[in-house]
Design an enzyme around this catalytic site. Structure first.
Site: not given
Ligand code: NCD
Ligand code: ZN
Length: 350
Positions: A10, A12, A95, A132, A167, A240
């Site tokens: 996971h 970003h 997702k 999520h 998460h 995450d």
């Molecule tokens: C994530 C993001 O910033 O893309 N933010 C977070 O607080 N985890 C998105 C997510 O996974 O909820």
């Molecule tokens: Zn995330």
């Protein structure tokens, strides 16, 4: 100490101008990552997915490698007939973001029943549903628990769909997962194993620890640790890692997300060691339920039906100070001294 190079199920990776630094920091440590699709615009077609993967590949430093498992964003408006092409383009999962629960989720799903045709098609194609799991309208500490009936509905309505609750942060979610079939797994982050809401807002406000789902109570954190150290294989690592520029974190209306990619393995190594849990499988005794290597480099791959990584992560016992920032992003544990330095073998310094 050497372990199989880790997966992160996971992450970003963002878009330019953040993308290059994030990709390089991530590839320094991880061999394979599951890439989240909450970009702008979101990943909702084979073409967008292929372009995004190509941008990620182009962002790597010379000699670096990073295997990307791609996902698409499930929207009520997504035509189920586009899913075979998404799979063909390399998507391993879709997702589900409930509308408005986190960064770039305003276009998310309002009622999980409205995406039944898409879920049906995902089940048929063997795509994994990543969720999520927060219900948008509840009180922030209760949102994960309040989403669980929707998760139950998905799991019972689609009896062969593989589902990952992303998460997890609460005892309620851990217990619900344990009652579900084995095709339902969960990722756990580094930060939720270490912090509670007190660390975020119990003293002065710590915007770099603010994320969704928010960190919860100590009792919840203890259940997460028990889930990881119990070694059932259902709870595997997904960081995450969610970077935002400092200007969007230290703001009157700041973004949620903690940037953990550069420190995740070092911090986990300390956490496992402090709990007397071995880092490598080679050092695991019969009495040990798990190891760091299982959590980060075996259990997730097994859940997704993937081969284990072939590379090696070197965890050197060498103190280092976490930089105050990586470019414009402040990482988890900024300025702190960590005991282990993590470096993937074969990956070049960014
Ligand atoms: C994530 C993001 O910033 O893309 N933010 C977070 O607080 N985890 C998105 C997510 O996974 O909820
Ligand atoms: Zn995330």
């Amino acid at each position: 100490m050497r372990i199989t190079a880790p997966d992160d199920f996971h992450v970003h990776l963002r878009q330019a101008p953040l993308l290059q630094g994030i990709v390089r920091d991530t590839a320094h440590v991880f061999e394979r990552v599951l890439v989240m699709p909450n970009t702008d615009p979101p990943i909702v077609s084979a073409e967008l997915l292929e372009n995004y993967r190509a941008e990620i590949d182009a962002a790597l430093a010379s000699g670096q490698r990073l295997s990307t498992l791609m996902t698409f964003k499930l929207l009520s408006s997504l035509d189920p007939e586009t899913l075979p092409a998404l799979k063909e383009a390399g998507a391993v999962g879709g997702k589900l973001y409930p509308a408005g629960v986190t960064t770039n989720s305003e276009d998310g799903v309002r009622d999980v029943r409205s995406i039944s045709p898409q879920l049906e098609m995902m089940q048929e194609l063997g795509l994994v549903l990543e969720v999520h799991g927060e219900s948008p309208n509840g009180f922030v500490l209760d949102r994960e628990a309040e989403f669980l009936p929707d998760l139950e509905w998905i799991v019972t309505t689609f009896p062969s769909l593989r589902v990952v609750l992303e998460h997890v942060t609460s005892a309620a979610a851990v217990h619900a997962l344990e009652r579900m079939p084995e095709r339902v797994g969960a990722t756990i982050t580094v930060h939720h194993l270490l912090i509670t809401l007190d660390d975020v807002i119990g003293g002065k406000i710590r915007p770099h620890l603010f994320c969704k789902p928010v960190a919860k109570r100590e009792a919840d954190r203890e259940e997460l640790l028990a889930a990881v150290f119990g070694g059932s294989g259902r709870f595997f690592f997904g960081s995450d890692s969610a970077p935002h520029p400092v200007s969007e974190k230290e703001a009157s209306c700041g973004c949620a997300g903690v940037y953990t990619a550069p420190v995740a393995m070092s911090v986990l190594a300390e956490l496992f060691e402090d709990h007397g849990v071995p880092l490598s499988e080679d050092d695991r005794k019969e009495t040990d339920a798990t190891s760091l290597e299982r959590f980060t480099s075996r259990d997730g791959a097994a859940f997704y039906g993937l081969e284990r990584n072939t590379g090696i992560l070197d965890l050197a016992e060498e103190e280092w100070v976490v930089p105050a920032s990586y470019g414009t992003v402040v990482p988890f544990r900024a300025g702190k001294i960590l005991r282990y330095k993590a470096k993937k073998e074969g990956g070049n310094e960014p």
